[in-house]
Write a protein that holds these residues in place. Structure first.
Motif, PDB file in Angstrom:
ATOM      1  N   UNK A 169       0.834  -1.205   0.000  1.00 23.60           N
ATOM      2  CA  UNK A 169       0.000   0.000   0.000  1.00 23.60           C
ATOM      3  C   UNK A 169       0.872   1.260   0.000  1.00 23.60           C
ATOM      4  N   UNK A 170       1.910   1.225   0.844  1.00 22.27           N
ATOM      5  CA  UNK A 170       2.806   2.389   0.918  1.00 22.27           C
ATOM      6  C   UNK A 170       3.512   2.650  -0.403  1.00 22.27           C
ATOM      7  N   UNK A 171       3.701   1.575  -1.184  1.00 26.44           N
ATOM      8  CA  UNK A 171       4.369   1.755  -2.483  1.00 26.44           C
ATOM      9  C   UNK A 171       3.359   2.048  -3.593  1.00 26.44           C
ATOM     10  N   UNK A 172       2.082   2.185  -3.208  1.00 29.94           N
ATOM     11  CA  UNK A 172       1.042   2.496  -4.181  1.00 29.94           C
ATOM     12  C   UNK A 172       0.550   1.284  -4.959  1.00 29.94           C
ATOM     13  N   UNK A 173       0.900   0.069  -4.474  1.00 31.89           N
ATOM     14  CA  UNK A 173       0.454  -1.142  -5.176  1.00 31.89           C
ATOM     15  C   UNK A 173      -0.804  -1.666  -4.487  1.00 31.89           C
ATOM     16  N   UNK A 174      -1.838  -1.863  -5.262  1.00 31.20           N
ATOM     17  CA  UNK A 174      -3.097  -2.316  -4.675  1.00 31.20           C
ATOM     18  C   UNK A 174      -3.166  -3.839  -4.624  1.00 31.20           C
ATOM     19  N   UNK A 175      -3.090  -4.383  -3.437  1.00 31.93           N
ATOM     20  CA  UNK A 175      -3.287  -5.834  -3.276  1.00 31.93           C
ATOM     21  C   UNK A 175      -4.213  -6.019  -2.088  1.00 31.93           C
ATOM     22  N   UNK A 176      -5.184  -6.907  -2.226  1.00 28.06           N
ATOM     23  CA  UNK A 176      -6.095  -7.118  -1.108  1.00 28.06           C
ATOM     24  C   UNK A 176      -5.389  -7.984  -0.058  1.00 28.06           C
ATOM     25  N   UNK A 177      -5.947  -7.950   1.143  1.00 33.53           N
ATOM     26  CA  UNK A 177      -5.392  -8.779   2.224  1.00 33.53           C
ATOM     27  C   UNK A 177      -5.393 -10.250   1.805  1.00 33.53           C
ATOM     28  N   UNK A 178      -6.490 -10.685   1.160  1.00 33.15           N
ATOM     29  CA  UNK A 178      -6.615 -12.100   0.759  1.00 33.15           C
ATOM     30  C   UNK A 178      -5.539 -12.487  -0.253  1.00 33.15           C
ATOM     31  N   UNK A 179      -5.276 -11.576  -1.202  1.00 30.91           N
ATOM     32  CA  UNK A 179      -4.238 -11.866  -2.210  1.00 30.91           C
ATOM     33  C   UNK A 179      -2.869 -12.044  -1.544  1.00 30.91           C
ATOM     34  N   UNK A 180      -2.579 -11.147  -0.610  1.00 27.04           N
ATOM     35  CA  UNK A 180      -1.272 -11.216   0.049  1.00 27.04           C
ATOM     36  C   UNK A 180      -1.184 -12.472   0.909  1.00 27.04           C
ATOM     37  N   UNK A 181      -2.283 -12.788   1.601  1.00 22.95           N
ATOM     38  CA  UNK A 181      -2.288 -13.979   2.454  1.00 22.95           C
ATOM     39  C   UNK A 181      -2.060 -15.240   1.606  1.00 22.95           C
ATOM     40  N   UNK A 182      -2.695 -15.307   0.438  1.00 22.23           N
ATOM     41  CA  UNK A 182      -2.495 -16.443  -0.471  1.00 22.23           C
ATOM     42  C   UNK A 182      -1.042 -16.544  -0.907  1.00 22.23           C
ATOM     43  N   UNK A 183      -0.475 -15.380  -1.250  1.00 18.18           N
ATOM     44  CA  UNK A 183       0.921 -15.345  -1.728  1.00 18.18           C
ATOM     45  C   UNK A 183       1.856 -15.864  -0.636  1.00 18.18           C
ATOM     46  N   UNK A 184       1.613 -15.398   0.583  1.00 16.36           N
ATOM     47  CA  UNK A 184       2.458 -15.782   1.713  1.00 16.36           C
ATOM     48  C   UNK A 184       2.319 -17.283   2.006  1.00 16.36           C
ATOM     49  N   UNK A 185       1.070 -17.779   1.983  1.00 18.49           N
ATOM     50  CA  UNK A 185       0.819 -19.205   2.234  1.00 18.49           C
ATOM     51  C   UNK A 185       1.523 -20.080   1.214  1.00 18.49           C
ATOM     52  N   UNK A 186       1.369 -19.684  -0.069  1.00 14.67           N
ATOM     53  CA  UNK A 186       1.922 -20.500  -1.145  1.00 14.67           C
ATOM     54  C   UNK A 186       3.450 -20.583  -1.041  1.00 14.67           C
ATOM     55  N   UNK A 187       4.052 -19.425  -0.760  1.00 15.71           N
ATOM     56  CA  UNK A 187       5.517 -19.384  -0.678  1.00 15.71           C
ATOM     57  C   UNK A 187       6.014 -20.144   0.553  1.00 15.71           C
ATOM     58  N   UNK A 188       5.336 -19.961   1.690  1.00 12.45           N
ATOM     59  CA  UNK A 188       5.739 -20.690   2.904  1.00 12.45           C
ATOM     60  C   UNK A 188       5.672 -22.191   2.670  1.00 12.45           C
ATOM     61  N   UNK A 189       4.608 -22.621   1.986  1.00  9.62           N
ATOM     62  CA  UNK A 189       4.417 -24.065   1.743  1.00  9.62           C
ATOM     63  C   UNK A 189       5.591 -24.588   0.890  1.00  9.62           C
ATOM     64  N   UNK A 190       5.898 -23.846  -0.178  1.00 10.29           N
ATOM     65  CA  UNK A 190       6.992 -24.294  -1.055  1.00 10.29           C
ATOM     66  C   UNK A 190       8.311 -24.302  -0.268  1.00 10.29           C
ATOM     67  N   UNK A 191       8.537 -23.283   0.555  1.00  7.62           N
ATOM     68  CA  UNK A 191       9.785 -23.205   1.322  1.00  7.62           C
ATOM     69  C   UNK A 191       9.871 -24.313   2.378  1.00  7.62           C
ATOM     70  N   UNK A 192       8.727 -24.665   2.956  1.00  9.67           N
ATOM     71  CA  UNK A 192       8.757 -25.677   4.035  1.00  9.67           C
ATOM     72  C   UNK A 192       8.824 -27.093   3.491  1.00  9.67           C
ATOM     73  N   UNK A 193       8.294 -27.292   2.260  1.00 12.22           N
ATOM     74  CA  UNK A 193       8.183 -28.665   1.748  1.00 12.22           C
ATOM     75  C   UNK A 193       9.268 -29.054   0.756  1.00 12.22           C
ATOM     76  N   UNK A 194      10.132 -28.097   0.399  1.00 11.00           N
ATOM     77  CA  UNK A 194      11.147 -28.472  -0.603  1.00 11.00           C
ATOM     78  C   UNK A 194      12.133 -29.481   0.003  1.00 11.00           C
ATOM     79  N   UNK A 195      12.769 -30.245  -0.929  1.00 13.08           N
ATOM     80  CA  UNK A 195      13.675 -31.312  -0.468  1.00 13.08           C
ATOM     81  C   UNK A 195      14.980 -30.744   0.088  1.00 13.08           C
ATOM     82  N   UNK A 196      15.520 -29.733  -0.614  1.00 16.26           N
ATOM     83  CA  UNK A 196      16.831 -29.209  -0.214  1.00 16.26           C
ATOM     84  C   UNK A 196      16.659 -28.034   0.745  1.00 16.26           C
ATOM     85  N   UNK A 197      17.288 -28.134   1.900  1.00 16.33           N
ATOM     86  CA  UNK A 197      17.289 -27.047   2.891  1.00 16.33           C
ATOM     87  C   UNK A 197      15.918 -26.412   3.111  1.00 16.33           C
ATOM     88  N   UNK A 198      14.928 -27.185   3.506  1.00 16.35           N
ATOM     89  CA  UNK A 198      13.614 -26.589   3.746  1.00 16.35           C
ATOM     90  C   UNK A 198      13.646 -25.635   4.941  1.00 16.35           C
TER      91      UNK A 198
END
Ligand code: CDP
Ligand code: CDP
Length: 241
Positions: A169-198
């Protein structure tokens, strides 16, 4: 006092960069944002239209032919919220890597073992002398498994998403809370479940939940732990000095 190596790991938006930078400032240590390296390589991959993010071979070749440099942030830019200054093949990409697209691409690039090998080696060289606060996902487990102080920073997913939404928001980019929450969830999942250095908490890392704490409080707590470790290592713990 001995100079420590401090490793701070945790999921997206848990406060790693802000807190690590402040801890380094208080202690007079070097601050290094390892995630910026994965982001820089991801930016290069995105700009190369012929490159498939799913091709481990292409990403490994790209990493081998890329120069990424992190520089300490000058004090006037720290006040503006800039973390490390990031140079990709000599070009300043400090701002360009802070987009949701690059963040997602970084977590694809980060699953490739060969990519990690190259970046981890660079991170280890940068921190070899101690007196460093490095943050990321595998700093306490892989990059510096012998770090004298390890912190695993956590915060509720909704809090982390809201923090990130505010930044957009501070950078003038419009993203809803839900969009950001999805982005964060998806990335956390990939980071936690990868084989190398999760993304996992090192057994000897202090788990710190800063959902209800601000950056300064969290940083002060870590600095307190750092001073305790310094005393233990110099053999003065529990004695009057
Ligand atoms: O590096 P990481 O993704 O873990 O988090 P960050 O970039 O340091 O923090 C994400 C946002 O949350 C920033 O805008 C911080 O100012 C904010 N933050 C906060 O409000 N309270 C905290 N205790 C930690 C971070
Ligand atoms: O700031 P934020 O926590 O959102 O992400 P970041 O620290 O800039 O990292 C971006 C991505 O790079 C992460 O989602 C991870 O996939 C990857 N990364 C990693 O695999 N290992 C690290 N030590 C740091 C980042």
């Amino acid at each position: 006092m001995p100079k420590l190596t401090i490793a701070i790991d945790g999921p997206a938006g848990s406060g790693k960069s802000s807190v690590a930078q402040r801890v380094a400032q208080i202690l007079g240590y070097l601050y290094l944002d390892s995630g910026a390296m994965y982001r820089a390589l991801a930016l290069k991959a995105l700009e190369d239209n012929g490159l498939a993010l799913s091709s481990e071979k292409q990403l490994a070749d790209l990493a081998a032919s890329t120069t990424i440099e992190l520089r300490p942030t000058p004090p006037q830019l720290v006040a503006e919220g800039v973390k490390n200054q990031v140079f990709l093949d000599g070009l300043d990409v400090t701002q360009a890597i802070r987009t949701p697209e690059v963040a997602q691409a970084a977590s694809h690039v980060a699953v490739v073992a060969k990519v990690r090998e190259l970046l981890v080696a660079q991170q280890q060289r940068a921190g070899a002398g101690g007196g460093i606060v490095m943050e990321g996902r595998d700093i306490g487990t892989v990059v510096f498994p012998k770090a004298e102080l390890k912190i695993f920073l956590e915060a509720a997913p909704e809090t982390r998403a809201e923090r990130r939404r505010k930044e957009h928001e501070q950078k003038g980019e419009q993203m809803t809370f839900e969009q950001v929450l999805d982005e964060v969830h998806e990335r956390d999942k990939r980071d936690r479940e990868r084989k190398v250095s999760p993304l996992i908490r090192a057994k000897d890392a202090v788990l710190m939940d800063n959902t209800a704490m601000d950056i300064e409080e969290t940083a002060r707590l870590i600095v307190m732990l750092a001073h305790e470790r310094e005393k233990q290592l110099s053999g003065t713990a529990g004695r009057e000095v």
